[in-house]
Design a protein around this motif. Structure first.
Motif, short mmCIF file in Angstrom:
data_model
loop_
_atom_site.label_atom_id
_atom_site.label_comp_id
_atom_site.label_asym_id
_atom_site.label_seq_id
_atom_site.Cartn_x
_atom_site.Cartn_y
_atom_site.Cartn_z
N ARG A 194 -1.74 33.82 12.70
CA ARG A 194 -2.68 32.70 12.59
C ARG A 194 -2.56 32.00 11.24
O ARG A 194 -2.43 32.65 10.20
CB ARG A 194 -4.10 33.22 12.77
CG ARG A 194 -5.15 32.16 12.64
CD ARG A 194 -6.54 32.79 12.57
NE ARG A 194 -7.48 31.85 12.00
CZ ARG A 194 -8.42 31.23 12.69
NH1 ARG A 194 -8.57 31.49 13.97
NH2 ARG A 194 -9.23 30.38 12.10
N HIS A 195 -2.64 30.66 11.29
CA HIS A 195 -2.59 29.84 10.08
C HIS A 195 -3.67 28.77 10.18
O HIS A 195 -3.87 28.18 11.24
CB HIS A 195 -1.24 29.14 9.94
CG HIS A 195 -0.08 30.07 9.92
ND1 HIS A 195 0.36 30.69 8.77
CD2 HIS A 195 0.74 30.50 10.92
CE1 HIS A 195 1.40 31.45 9.06
NE2 HIS A 195 1.65 31.34 10.35
N ASP A 196 -4.34 28.51 9.06
CA ASP A 196 -5.24 27.37 8.96
C ASP A 196 -4.45 26.26 8.29
O ASP A 196 -4.21 26.31 7.08
CB ASP A 196 -6.49 27.73 8.16
CG ASP A 196 -7.34 28.77 8.87
OD1 ASP A 196 -7.52 28.64 10.09
OD2 ASP A 196 -7.80 29.72 8.22
N PRO A 197 -4.03 25.26 9.04
CA PRO A 197 -3.10 24.26 8.49
C PRO A 197 -3.81 23.21 7.65
O PRO A 197 -5.02 23.02 7.72
CB PRO A 197 -2.54 23.61 9.76
CG PRO A 197 -3.69 23.68 10.72
CD PRO A 197 -4.34 25.02 10.45
N GLU A 204 -0.92 29.08 15.48
CA GLU A 204 -0.34 30.43 15.52
C GLU A 204 1.15 30.29 15.79
O GLU A 204 1.55 29.59 16.72
CB GLU A 204 -0.97 31.28 16.61
CG GLU A 204 -2.31 31.84 16.25
CD GLU A 204 -2.79 32.89 17.24
OE1 GLU A 204 -1.97 33.48 17.97
OE2 GLU A 204 -4.00 33.10 17.28
N ILE A 224 1.90 24.22 7.59
CA ILE A 224 1.62 25.51 6.96
C ILE A 224 2.67 25.74 5.88
O ILE A 224 3.77 25.19 5.94
CB ILE A 224 1.57 26.65 8.00
CG1 ILE A 224 2.86 26.76 8.79
CG2 ILE A 224 0.39 26.46 8.93
CD1 ILE A 224 2.89 27.91 9.76
#
Length: 137
Positions: free
Chosen positions: A46-49, A41, A80
């Protein structure tokens, strides 16, 4: 345990992407496949890396199939797609570590949750002997 998993120089940008360099919060080196479900985050988003292993980009869900080690002094690069603006950002990282040599149940290894948050500056520089996991020697 070692230093915080988010050191002063953990946040950087490269090639139009944001990278969060994650230190291993465990007492000894582990296979890189022990990193499970990382989430980043930045400023509350929020990020799914993906995981940068040298020149390769690996989806986090595919780490279980990867060879290689996450040495205690080195860092896994979570990436990201958008570059963070220069300056200070609130950064949070959560993930699980599977500890292959400790039982977590009858047929599974111990899985520990971790979460770290702190403000970080893009491109901060500190003296370090850390390398990025998967980087060539």
């Amino acid at each position: 345990m070692t230093l915080s998993a988010l050191r002063d120089d953990a946040l950087r940008t490269a090639d139009g992407r944001t990278q969060v360099r994650l230190s291993l919060p465990w007492i000894r080196s582990l296979p890189v496949s022990c990193l499970v479900d990382p989430v980043v985050e930045i400023d509350g988003i929020r990020h799914d890396p993906v995981v940068a292993l040298g020149e390769r980009r690996v989806p986090a869900r595919a780490l279980a199939e990867q060879d290689g080690w996450w040495y205690i002094q080195d860092r896994v690069v979570l990436e990201i797609p958008d570059a963070a603006a220069p300056g200070s950002h609130d950064v949070s990282v959560s993930f699980h570590l599977e500890i292959p040599y400790l039982p977590g149940g009858p047929d599974s290894p111990l899985r520990l949750p971790f979460a770290f948050s702190r403000p970080l500056e893009t491109g901060a520089s500190v003296a370090s002997v850390s390398r990025d996991v998967g980087a060539d020697a």
